[in-house]
Scaffold this active site. Structure first.
Site, mmCIF file in Angstrom:
data_model
loop_
_atom_site.group_PDB
_atom_site.id
_atom_site.type_symbol
_atom_site.label_atom_id
_atom_site.label_comp_id
_atom_site.label_asym_id
_atom_site.label_seq_id
_atom_site.Cartn_x
_atom_site.Cartn_y
_atom_site.Cartn_z
ATOM 1 N N LYS A 125 0.861 -1.166 -0.035
ATOM 2 C CA LYS A 125 0.076 0.131 -0.104
ATOM 3 C C LYS A 125 1.009 1.249 -0.004
ATOM 4 O O LYS A 125 0.383 2.366 -0.759
ATOM 5 C CB LYS A 125 -0.896 -0.055 1.226
ATOM 6 C CG LYS A 125 -1.982 -1.308 1.476
ATOM 7 C CD LYS A 125 -2.762 -1.053 0.304
ATOM 8 C CE LYS A 125 -4.025 -2.360 0.497
ATOM 9 N NZ LYS A 125 -3.537 -3.740 0.723
ATOM 10 N N LYS A 160 -8.909 1.953 3.539
ATOM 11 C CA LYS A 160 -8.385 0.573 3.622
ATOM 12 C C LYS A 160 -7.164 0.279 4.650
ATOM 13 O O LYS A 160 -6.610 1.368 4.999
ATOM 14 C CB LYS A 160 -7.653 0.259 2.005
ATOM 15 C CG LYS A 160 -6.651 1.244 1.750
ATOM 16 C CD LYS A 160 -6.122 0.642 0.188
ATOM 17 C CE LYS A 160 -6.769 1.047 -0.707
ATOM 18 N NZ LYS A 160 -5.998 1.011 -2.088
ATOM 19 N N ARG A 210 -4.520 -4.784 -13.345
ATOM 20 C CA ARG A 210 -3.198 -5.319 -12.652
ATOM 21 C C ARG A 210 -2.198 -5.273 -14.022
ATOM 22 O O ARG A 210 -2.364 -5.832 -15.012
ATOM 23 C CB ARG A 210 -3.247 -6.797 -12.347
ATOM 24 C CG ARG A 210 -2.052 -7.291 -12.204
ATOM 25 C CD ARG A 210 -1.243 -7.005 -10.947
ATOM 26 N NE ARG A 210 -1.854 -6.469 -9.889
ATOM 27 C CZ ARG A 210 -1.736 -7.598 -8.823
ATOM 28 N NH1 ARG A 210 -1.242 -8.776 -9.173
ATOM 29 N NH2 ARG A 210 -2.636 -7.052 -7.962
ATOM 30 N N ARG A 233 -15.343 -3.147 -4.939
ATOM 31 C CA ARG A 233 -14.084 -3.757 -5.263
ATOM 32 C C ARG A 233 -14.008 -4.630 -6.521
ATOM 33 O O ARG A 233 -14.939 -5.541 -6.903
ATOM 34 C CB ARG A 233 -13.601 -4.653 -3.908
ATOM 35 C CG ARG A 233 -13.548 -3.991 -2.629
ATOM 36 C CD ARG A 233 -13.561 -4.840 -1.286
ATOM 37 N NE ARG A 233 -14.533 -5.797 -1.228
ATOM 38 C CZ ARG A 233 -14.911 -6.945 -0.428
ATOM 39 N NH1 ARG A 233 -14.021 -6.919 0.302
ATOM 40 N NH2 ARG A 233 -15.809 -7.358 -0.578
ATOM 41 N N GLU A 281 -1.567 0.826 -6.208
ATOM 42 C CA GLU A 281 -0.943 -0.283 -5.273
ATOM 43 C C GLU A 281 0.300 -0.619 -6.137
ATOM 44 O O GLU A 281 0.363 -0.629 -7.226
ATOM 45 C CB GLU A 281 -1.677 -1.366 -4.598
ATOM 46 C CG GLU A 281 -2.791 -1.022 -3.607
ATOM 47 C CD GLU A 281 -3.400 -2.240 -2.981
ATOM 48 O OE1 GLU A 281 -2.652 -3.383 -3.352
ATOM 49 O OE2 GLU A 281 -4.369 -1.998 -2.418
ATOM 50 N N ASN A 283 2.398 -4.118 -6.017
ATOM 51 C CA ASN A 283 2.363 -5.594 -5.331
ATOM 52 C C ASN A 283 3.651 -6.225 -5.595
ATOM 53 O O ASN A 283 3.946 -6.439 -6.797
ATOM 54 C CB ASN A 283 1.288 -6.164 -5.949
ATOM 55 C CG ASN A 283 -0.123 -5.536 -5.612
ATOM 56 O OD1 ASN A 283 -0.634 -5.877 -4.391
ATOM 57 N ND2 ASN A 283 -0.436 -4.822 -6.370
#
Length: 316
Positions: A125, A160, A210, A233, A281, A283
């Site tokens: 995050k 979040k 993504r 979401r 984000e 990841n």
């Protein structure tokens, strides 16, 4: 080559979509030997080296009974050609401890991907804070009054927790402030936990994309994870629908800027999350979506990844 995957329990894999399985399948097709363990199987003792209670595995090609495993045996991580850290979040204290064992293994000669220090330095995050030019209005705080101020300013926000995964614990608060106090209490616990607040991005209706980076280079397709029904979401774990699509010009701009920087820090595989034109984000623990992109576009993401892994090992 001998590849050790540090991952969740093999019995938990959903092989029809699991990215670690896709990596294993591609590596096995090239003749590499596969080994697997869980983080709990790592240990170190003075006078020795970091060792895993590992199993050699062979893939069967059966969708259900998908592997055969040899008996558990000790494997020094330095004796593997590569160690792939693929344990799913959360990044809790045990994950943190595992990265230190993996870093000790590096000092002993192991090659670990993604690099353990880089895993610690890029919380998924918070890593976006380094790249403010690509993110929307964002607040990180433990102060409830600051969250209320941010909501009054932005009027429609996402809240979040910093440790969540798969969309867990994410809330939207619209202009009416409905349940804002209760949500703050749940996530923030009266100032005990740090919370991230971001302006709600209406482009989420077109998907939370993504974007995969492999050795700093973007995969040419993203997976747009599109919320279904009344869900805010897009995460696949929260019921989102995954739709592969070519990278947009903005996706490529973000990927081109971040890719070389993150690769230079030892992050062989990264998953950027992009909503509309905004990075949300970064990841690094166990990025996914290989199989969904491959199935929908034919692009061999696992092949690109194993190519990059082999190249990294040859360059060592």
């Amino acid at each position: 080559m001998k590849l050790l995957f540090v991952a969740d329990a093999l019995a938990s894999f959903k092989t029809y979509k699991d990215t670690t399985f896709a990596m294993m399948r591609e590596a096995a097709a090239r003749g590499h030997a596969l080994y697997a363990c869980e983080p709990r199987d790592l240990h170190w003792q003075r006078g020795g080296c970091v060792t895993a209670r590992a199993r050699g595995i062979e893939l069967t090609g059966d969708a259900q009974d998908w592997y055969r495993a040899a008996p558990v045996a000790p494997l020094a991580l330095k004796d593997a050609d590569a160690v792939l850290m693929r344990k799913d979040p959360p990044f809790d204290s045990e994950y943190f401890h595992a990265t230190h064992l993996l870093e000790q293994a590096e000092r002993e000669g192991a090659r670990v991907f993604n690099k353990p220090r880089a895993l610690r330095d890029h919380p998924e995050k918070l890593a976006i804070l380094e790249f403010p030019q690509f993110i929307g209005p964002t607040l990180v705080t433990r102060e409830p009054a600051e969250i209320r101020r941010f909501h009054a300013e932005q009027r429609d926000i996402i809240l979040k927790p910093l440790e969540g995964m798969g969309g867990m614990g994410i809330f939207r608060v619209r202009e009416d402030e409905l349940n804002l106090g209760s949500i703050i209490e749940t996530l923030n616990d009266h100032g005990a936990h740090t919370v991230m607040a971001q302006r709600y991005l209406p482009e989420i209706v077109h998907g939370d994309k993504r974007v995969l980076l492999i050795a700093g280079e973007p995969v040419p397709y993203s997976l747009a994870r599109i919320p279904q029904g009344s869900e805010v979401r897009g995460n696949l774990a929260a019921g989102g629908k995954g739709v592969a699509q070519p990278l947009s010009a903005r996706d490529r701009e973000i990927a081109t800027a971040l890719g070389p920087v993150l690769a230079a820090r030892g992050l062989l595989l990264v998953g950027l999350d992009v909503i509309g034109d905004s990075l949300t984000e970064i990841n690094v623990t166990s990025p996914t979506c290989f199989q969904e992109i491959m199935q929908q576009t034919g692009f061999d993401v696992a092949g690109m990844f194993v190519d990059a892994l082999e190249a990294a090992l040859r360059a060592a």
